[in-house]
Design a protein around this motif. Sequence first.
Motif, PDB file in Angstrom:
ATOM      1  N   ALA A 177       0.844  -1.193   0.000  1.00  0.00           N
ATOM      2  CA  ALA A 177       0.000   0.000   0.000  1.00  0.00           C
ATOM      3  C   ALA A 177       0.877   1.239   0.000  1.00  0.00           C
ATOM      4  N   ASP A 178       0.518   2.245  -0.819  1.00  0.00           N
ATOM      5  CA  ASP A 178       1.265   3.501  -0.748  1.00  0.00           C
ATOM      6  C   ASP A 178       0.712   4.324   0.410  1.00  0.00           C
ATOM      7  N   ARG A 179       1.267   5.490   0.635  1.00  0.00           N
ATOM      8  CA  ARG A 179       0.910   6.249   1.836  1.00  0.00           C
ATOM      9  C   ARG A 179      -0.571   6.604   1.896  1.00  0.00           C
ATOM     10  N   TRP A 180      -1.118   7.056   0.775  1.00  0.00           N
ATOM     11  CA  TRP A 180      -2.523   7.442   0.817  1.00  0.00           C
ATOM     12  C   TRP A 180      -3.399   6.241   1.164  1.00  0.00           C
ATOM     13  N   ARG A 181      -3.118   5.065   0.525  1.00  0.00           N
ATOM     14  CA  ARG A 181      -3.951   3.895   0.801  1.00  0.00           C
ATOM     15  C   ARG A 181      -3.706   3.332   2.189  1.00  0.00           C
ATOM     16  N   THR A 182      -2.481   3.508   2.691  1.00  0.00           N
ATOM     17  CA  THR A 182      -2.230   3.109   4.074  1.00  0.00           C
ATOM     18  C   THR A 182      -3.139   3.915   4.998  1.00  0.00           C
ATOM     19  N   PHE A 183      -3.246   5.204   4.725  1.00  0.00           N
ATOM     20  CA  PHE A 183      -4.132   6.040   5.539  1.00  0.00           C
ATOM     21  C   PHE A 183      -5.574   5.619   5.341  1.00  0.00           C
ATOM     22  N   ARG A 184      -5.997   5.482   4.123  1.00  0.00           N
ATOM     23  CA  ARG A 184      -7.406   5.262   3.826  1.00  0.00           C
ATOM     24  C   ARG A 184      -7.890   3.905   4.308  1.00  0.00           C
ATOM     25  N   TYR A 185      -7.086   2.842   4.097  1.00  0.00           N
ATOM     26  CA  TYR A 185      -7.588   1.501   4.413  1.00  0.00           C
ATOM     27  C   TYR A 185      -7.215   1.022   5.794  1.00  0.00           C
ATOM     28  N   VAL A 186      -6.138   1.573   6.350  1.00  0.00           N
ATOM     29  CA  VAL A 186      -5.684   1.038   7.631  1.00  0.00           C
ATOM     30  C   VAL A 186      -5.728   2.080   8.747  1.00  0.00           C
TER      31      VAL A 186
ATOM     32  N   ASN C  96      -7.803  -9.511   5.577  1.00  0.00           N
ATOM     33  CA  ASN C  96      -6.406  -9.355   5.936  1.00  0.00           C
ATOM     34  C   ASN C  96      -5.527 -10.078   4.924  1.00  0.00           C
ATOM     35  N   ILE C  97      -5.876 -11.339   4.672  1.00  0.00           N
ATOM     36  CA  ILE C  97      -5.041 -12.129   3.774  1.00  0.00           C
ATOM     37  C   ILE C  97      -5.024 -11.529   2.376  1.00  0.00           C
ATOM     38  N   GLY C  98      -6.161 -10.993   1.954  1.00  0.00           N
ATOM     39  CA  GLY C  98      -6.236 -10.473   0.592  1.00  0.00           C
ATOM     40  C   GLY C  98      -5.731  -9.056   0.429  1.00  0.00           C
ATOM     41  N   PHE C  99      -5.294  -8.437   1.516  1.00  0.00           N
ATOM     42  CA  PHE C  99      -4.962  -7.020   1.458  1.00  0.00           C
ATOM     43  C   PHE C  99      -3.909  -6.695   0.403  1.00  0.00           C
ATOM     44  N   ALA C 100      -2.787  -7.416   0.426  1.00  0.00           N
ATOM     45  CA  ALA C 100      -1.713  -7.107  -0.519  1.00  0.00           C
ATOM     46  C   ALA C 100      -2.202  -7.258  -1.954  1.00  0.00           C
ATOM     47  N   LEU C 101      -3.009  -8.288  -2.182  1.00  0.00           N
ATOM     48  CA  LEU C 101      -3.485  -8.539  -3.532  1.00  0.00           C
ATOM     49  C   LEU C 101      -4.364  -7.378  -4.001  1.00  0.00           C
ATOM     50  N   LYS C 102      -5.140  -6.852  -3.071  1.00  0.00           N
ATOM     51  CA  LYS C 102      -5.974  -5.691  -3.409  1.00  0.00           C
ATOM     52  C   LYS C 102      -5.096  -4.502  -3.756  1.00  0.00           C
ATOM     53  N   MET C 103      -4.038  -4.309  -2.980  1.00  0.00           N
ATOM     54  CA  MET C 103      -3.128  -3.196  -3.244  1.00  0.00           C
ATOM     55  C   MET C 103      -2.418  -3.355  -4.582  1.00  0.00           C
ATOM     56  N   LEU C 104      -2.162  -4.632  -4.939  1.00  0.00           N
ATOM     57  CA  LEU C 104      -1.445  -4.869  -6.193  1.00  0.00           C
ATOM     58  C   LEU C 104      -2.368  -4.843  -7.393  1.00  0.00           C
ATOM     59  N   GLY C 105      -3.671  -4.724  -7.118  1.00  0.00           N
ATOM     60  CA  GLY C 105      -4.610  -4.597  -8.225  1.00  0.00           C
ATOM     61  C   GLY C 105      -4.994  -5.909  -8.877  1.00  0.00           C
TER      62      GLY C 105
END
Lengths: 272, 305, 358
Positions: A177-186, C96-105
């Motif tokens: 996650a980049d910084r914005w998504r780190t803020f938004r999702y976590v 939680n498990i799927g988080f990275a995959l979501k970030m990677l699109g």
Amino acid sequence: MDRRFDIKHYQGFLAITCLCLFILYAPLIIVMIYSFNDSASITNWGGFSLRWYADVFTGPESEKFKLAAWNSLSIAVMAATVATIVATAAAIGMIRGGQFRGKSVSFALISLPIMVPEIVTAVSTLIFFSTIGFKLGTLSILVAHIVFCIPFAYLPISARLQGIEASYEEAAQDLYADRWRTFRYVLMPIMWPGILSGFLLAFIISLDDFIITNFIKGAGIETLPTAIFGSVKQGIKPNIMALSTLLLLFSIALVTLSYFIGKRGQEPYPTD
Amino acid sequence: MAAGTGSGRTVSATFSPVRGWLLLPSWLVIGIFLLVPVLLMLVYSFLTKEFRGGVIWEFSLAAYDQFVFDRGLFGDDPPTIEWAYITIFVRSILQALGATVLCLLIGFPTAYFIATRPANTRAIWLFLVTIPYWVNLLIRTVSMKFLIRDNGPLNEALLAIGVIDAPLQLINTNFAVQLGLFYSYLPFMVLPIYASVERYNFALSEAASDLYAPKWTILRSILLPVVMPGIIAGCILVFVPSLGAFLAPDLLGGAKTFMIGSLIEEQFKGNAGNWPFGAAASMILLSMVLVVLLFYARAQSREQT
Amino acid sequence: MTSAIALNGVRKDFGTFTALSNVSFDIKDNEFFTLLGPSGCGKTTLLRLIAGFEDTTAGTIHLYGEEIENLPPNKRPVNTVFQNYALFPHMNVAENIGFALKMLGWPKADITLRVAEMVEMVQLGQFVHRKPSQLSGGQQQRVALARAMAPKPKVLLLDEPLSALDLKLRQEMRTELKRLQRETGITFIFVTHDQEEALSMSDRIAVMSSGAVQQIGSPNQIYENPANRFVADFIGETNLIASRVDTADGMNVVCSLADGEVLTALANSPLGPGATGVVSIRPESLTVTKTAPKGESLRGTLGDAVYFGTDTQYTVLLAQELTLKVRMQNQFIASQALAKGDPVFVSIADGAARFLVD
């Protein structure tokens, strides 16, 4: 445990505490009681009645009060919203921004509105607006409110953020996650009780403000506190007491709400 | 309570690359709309007053001079000491001190009591003490005024019981203002002391007791020094706002109980005002507050070394 | 084959404190590599440098040949299992498990599939919809593992992942982790302070202390041939006796102890006469007898005995206040009647003594 052996017990402290609470609540309760007074005179009790509450909403001054209430509420909502956004950004910058040279100065600046006496803030804001030719009215009130709402919103937000471990954001970044998504999702989902508390606190502070608003509102505008003050200057009338009671109950409701939101934010997180 | 699982680190540099942007809005808003105005006010205090309010941009020390000296109607009499304003400042300081002492006398036992309740009732007591704070200060001051005025409920009750024969003249006195200040800022004294006592380790008291110390000695020599930071914080939180208070003196007092807040307010209402004078009075108030805060900050940092 | 991780001259300072000084070594592909050391030795710092949560003060880090030390953590194809799991409390297990995959699109369908795979791998099928606060410690650990492995990282970093678990669970997870590494072929970099864990799970271990690598080797090498005093002392138990080299023949040295007795030992490098150091002998390589044995032995008096079920640990006092710890299996002791205070002989197993330069 026998009082004599309880190391924490001191004679008379309970009495003083009760006295303290009595002093705090007595005036308010008296006002509440008299707001139900049927008699137009504020000195004699004429029986229980809701007429003054009706008067607040429909009587001769009701238009003035309704307009003032509308002004107060709309300004409070806008000021609190802007202040909360600014304060959230500031909190993240201060607490998750690492060490930097201007850090203590930043903190001093953010707390400045709380440290400067209200009357000094009022005077200097008036002088400033008058010098730059800023017309006094709703906008001037809004700007001034945003300024002193910021530190009040900042306090619960930063308190909450300081209690959140950095490992969640690290995990988020580790998981791409980049910084914005780190803020938004976590970060924001975990922070939100603090943000909401900050908003409510700023809202109440703006709603209740008198001194600063009175100074810079200009002639045409009234907020609820300034309207009440103006009315009180002419003598305390029963409808003022009804209005005060309403405001009182509204404030208490908001505080209770804020309290429960705060409690919810304290629910334990995964430990072993 | 930390949200997390024990690694403990809660300050990090995750957002440091963008911290400039994050801090910019607060810097701008507070910088432009508070810092600049205060500096401008400082400038105004050195300007000449305009007859109908406002200023003439001409350097003058008249505003500050006016506090201390009376130079007659046209300003060219030999200066005599002007006591009126000095009295106002001294009175404000005394009122603030008085309010602080009152709050301390009532607030400390209250804070201590609440902090030593069992955990579940503690929250309720605390809640009860803080609720009045959340009521609009104006309304609280108005209700105090309603209570203690000549034909108000307090006098009526006292008359009815027979404690007094004639209504007490409470309104428009220094006492009323004192009461008002005390009433306004009491929760500010209770909360920091509560926080300190709540963190206090009562094993210290038990150890002292084990070594034959009587209870009040324990309070004085053991508890008080440990809890002192909270007490000082509470005093500052009551003293500073009391110094510049406006509502209590305005609603509960009268011409004889003028304080700095009322003095300043007067300068900006209508055409009789003297803006540089008001600015100067504000600067003096601000300086007093800053001195107190500076002392506090210095004492704090000395504590930590 | 390119190394999975190549560290070169890596240094990390925190202000005036040096956490890592000049660390250089390679970690091989498909290896279970452990960083072992006491707290404060820099092992976690090194892991965080590889993950990207700290910047290097100096040096380079290569991942399969590509330089990564200037990349932010979300651009490095490595994933971390955190010591306290850091599971997102507001998301359930699947999220939680799927988080990275979501970030990677990844497309939604692929995410669902992969999450199901991972859930299957760690056997948490019935818990998919639970939030972390509703899981036990062991279950949370497995979610953390699944979450980190879901995006198919090239290297998996594990920061003391078992330290929060109780003993039985820990032992189960050790086997689990070992199995997972073998099956997936992902390079594991494992950080721990528990040497038993390190010895039982690793292909190779890097023993660290005070910001520097003391020795890298297989568990066997580390245990049998410690490079220096620290490693000998940190791993397992050992006796360390100050001594000086009398004569040397390549790496075999004859050295004398403070009380004059003489031993043969194996050194790590060729030494000359007069070199000082310590002789390290593991307690289980020593035997106590009442009568003089064949070959080398030391003389002393029997001290306390501590009973451990399968074996007993004896303290033997030699001359000059030297003491030795001797560990013998109980089936061998029963035949001799050993009592405290008896004069005894301590014999050393062949080739068990090591001479270590300080």
